[in-house]
Design an enzyme around this catalytic site. Structure first.
Site, PDB file in Angstrom:
ATOM      1  N   CYS A 138     -20.949  59.978  44.662  1.00 45.68           N
ATOM      2  CA  CYS A 138     -21.920  60.399  45.681  1.00 45.68           C
ATOM      3  C   CYS A 138     -22.787  61.535  45.193  1.00 45.68           C
ATOM      4  CB  CYS A 138     -21.223  60.859  46.948  1.00 45.68           C
ATOM      5  SG  CYS A 138     -19.891  59.803  47.446  1.00 45.68           S
ATOM      6  N   HIS A 139     -22.148  62.578  44.691  1.00 48.64           N
ATOM      7  CA  HIS A 139     -22.914  63.774  44.377  1.00 48.64           C
ATOM      8  C   HIS A 139     -22.694  64.244  42.948  1.00 48.64           C
ATOM      9  CE1 HIS A 139     -21.995  63.641  48.731  1.00 48.64           C
ATOM     10  NE2 HIS A 139     -23.291  63.688  48.779  1.00 48.64           N
ATOM     11  N   GLY A 140     -21.993  63.432  42.168  1.00 45.84           N
ATOM     12  CA  GLY A 140     -21.921  63.685  40.737  1.00 45.84           C
ATOM     13  C   GLY A 140     -20.857  64.666  40.255  1.00 45.84           C
TER      14      GLY A 140
ATOM     15  N   TYR B 296     -31.423  66.234  51.811  1.00 44.63           N
ATOM     16  CA  TYR B 296     -30.222  65.813  51.100  1.00 44.63           C
ATOM     17  C   TYR B 296     -30.378  66.093  49.597  1.00 44.63           C
ATOM     18  CZ  TYR B 296     -26.364  62.641  49.907  1.00 44.63           C
ATOM     19  OH  TYR B 296     -25.194  62.094  49.442  1.00 44.63           O
TER      20      TYR B 296
END
Lengths: 174, 417
Positions: A138-140, B296
């Site tokens: 998702c966010h690495g 985001y």
């Protein structure tokens, strides 16, 4: 007369402030149950402790179990993975922790940790990423074979829940 | 700008009512006779379009709530039940889901309109602040509404966004458990999101009323950004001139709205939301709805610690700050000239900001690795630089073009003035 008027003003001020203070405490006391109802209820808290037998997990295999509704990774690490985790100098770590501090003595092959990434709570994928541990798509964020944060936005290592070995293979979590 | 109308009650009933609740007088003053600058362009129509959007969301939402079940084992199926079984349900569900996207499209145009024409400047600071507040409430409402279908994107959106609170020092974890009603996102979370998703639109409606009140005290800004000097020459009554113009704008706006709702109701969503929520498997690539992507991207761009602040808290600070900084915009922009039309340098930086914002939208939809991470950092830095450096400095060094002497002159040209 002037003195009396002065002292009666004081009394009035006192009563005014005292009433206000009582009202404020009363209001706070009234609001608290309205907020507290949002906290985890008894049925949620009832799932606080579970037992799990790790004996069936082969070397190099991982399972995910549920504790308090939270997924928990249980990994039977290979010797290579343990060696790799121990070879990492503390200076390379964003949230320094030794491999020993993340496992139980005599059970170093078992890595038990909450599955939710410490960044925003996604479930990282196992045996992935540059550090042979876990990688969150998702966010690495990437974690090593001891579940320590190595790269990406997660601020801390994957969380170790409170647990202990009640026998050689039986683990009590919570 | 508002002034007492020439309303005189036409009959005995109106006179009786006027002495007790002067609602007809109020409507006449504020919805019909209200003096409005005669040069408003179509960017101003989005105010009325937004009122329409809120109306559509409330009406369709009330109907959907009659068929939806906020329970983890039934929520996903109940949405499918609405789409397949309920009479006209497919249409009403589409209007609501597509309506959210259209609402945000309109609000972004409305905000960027205000930013270009300096609608946030004195004497309209409170109007702007209420607008940012509405935007925040919209984001909260849309987020909680998105969770309700309980698909993979829904549940993980709830997981990821509530997790933001865990980074608040000391109270983070207890606060997170309070917000979720458990150790993770579960039934209590879904229940309360449903309750609040139903409540917040009415709060939005109330703040919209304040927003319009704050608009009607100084009156509308306008494309040349100068004050009304002569009411007779510079303004028109709101009705029928702007009611008709706005009605036309609404009809045009409803064309793409209808296209999405009737022909591609799911195109703006993510296919993963057709998998029921599973707390043990995260989708390979979590993306929010398109209208949250820029923020985001900012949240994800922060993957480094700063002094004693860890990357998690720092991400939250930038994420929250990217919206909260809008509250300060009236004081960050130091220029005395309102409209961007007369600010040659601002115009350039405005469009760079718009492109940068679109860039953040794109980056928010890309995976968080490689070049995208670096670009996200650059775009995030520029986003903040625009507010804290470029705008304050521009107002001091820029020489604006000469302003027209009146609104009517700018409309009619100098020869007629």
């Amino acid at each position: 007369m002037a003195t009396q008027a002065h002292s009666s003003t004081n009394r009035r001020d006192f009563i005014f402030v005292a009433t206000g203070a009582v009202a404020a405490v009363g209001a706070a006391a009234t609001v608290w149950p309205l907020v507290n109802q949002m906290n985890p209820d008894a049925s949620t808290l009832a799932l606080a402790s579970i037992e799990f037998d790790v004996g069936a997990i082969e070397v190099g295999q991982s399972v995910t179990i549920l504790w308090r509704g939270l997924p928990v990774f249980v990994r039977h690490r290979t010797q290579a993975e343990i060696d790799e985790a121990r070879a990492v100098p503390m200076s390379d770590l964003k949230d320094p922790a030794t491999d020993e501090s993340r496992t139980k003595e005599g059970h170093e092959q078992w890595l038990i940790m909450l599955a939710n990434c410490t960044h925003l709570g996604c479930i990282p994928i196992g045996e992935a990423g540059e550090f042979d541990g876990w990688a969150c798509p998702c966010h690495g964020s990437q974690f090593d074979t001891a579940g320590r944060i190595r790269k990406g936005p997660a601020p801390t290592n994957l969380v170790i829940p409170p647990y202990e070995f009640v026998s050689d293979t039986l683990v009590q979590i919570g | 700008m508002s002034e007492h109308s020439t309303y005189t009650p036409g009959n005995a009933v109106e006179k009786w009512l006027d002495e007790r609740l002067p609602i007809i007088r109020f409507s006449k003053e504020h919805l019909m006779d209200f003096p409005t600058p005669k040069n408003l362009n179509y960017w101003w129509t989005f105010g009325a379009i937004l009122v329409m959007c809120l109306g559509i969301q409330i009406v369709t939402g009330i109907i959907l709530a009659m068929h939806y079940t906020p329970q983890v084992s039934m929520a996903f199926d109940s949405v499918e039940h609405i789409r397949r079984d309920v009479n006209g349900g497919r249409m009403i569900q589409s209007f609501h889901a597509v309506g959210a996207s259209m609402f945000f499209a309109a609000v972004y145009i409305h905000i960027f309109r205000g930013m270009y024409f300096g609608s946030y400047k004195a004497p309209r600071e409170i109007l702007w602040i209420l607008g940012v507040l509405i935007f925040l409430l919209m984001m909260a409402t849309a987020f909680m509404g998105y969770v309700l279908p309980w698909g993979q994107m829904s549940g993980w959106a709830a997981q990821v966004i509530t997790n933001i609170f865990s980074f608040i020092p000391v109270v983070g974890t207890p606060l997170l458990e309070l917000l979720r009603g458990g150790f993770t996102v579960d039934n209590p979370t879904l229940n309360r999101f449903f309750s609040l998703h139903y409540l917040l639109p009415f709060v939005i409606a109330a703040v919209v009323a304040l927003h319009i009140w704050a608009l009607h005290v100084p009156g509308n800004n306008n494309p040349v950004g100068i004050d009304v000097k002569d009411k007779d020459r510079d303004t028109l009554p709101f009705h029928p001139y702007y009611t008709m113009k706005d009605a036309f704008g609404m009809v045009v706006f409803l064309i793409p709205f209808a296209w999405f709702a009737f022909f591609a109701p799911d195109i703006l969503g993510h296919p993963d939301n057709y998998i029921q929520y599973n707390s043990q498997v995260t989708p390979a690539h979590i993306v929010p709805e398109w209208y949250f992507l820029p923020f985001y991207a900012i949240l994800r761009a922060i993957d480094f610690n700063l002094l004693f602040i860890n990357s998690g808290l720092l991400g939250v600070i930038f994420f929250g700050g990217s919206i909260l900084i809008l509250f300060l915009l009236p004081w960050l922009d130091t220029s005395k000239v309102r409209s961007g039309n007369f600010r040659p340098m601002f115009k350039w930086f405005y469009w760079i900001f718009v492109v940068n914002f679109i860039g953040l939208t794109y980056l928010g939809a890309q995976p968080a690795d490689g070049i995208y991470v670096i670009l996200s950092k650059i775009c995030t830095a520029y986003y903040f630089l625009h507010f804290v450096l470029i705008l304050p400095v521009l107002g001091r060094i820029e020489t604006p073009k000469p302003l027209p002497t009146s609104i009517s002159e700018s409309v009619l040209g100098k020869s007629h003035a």
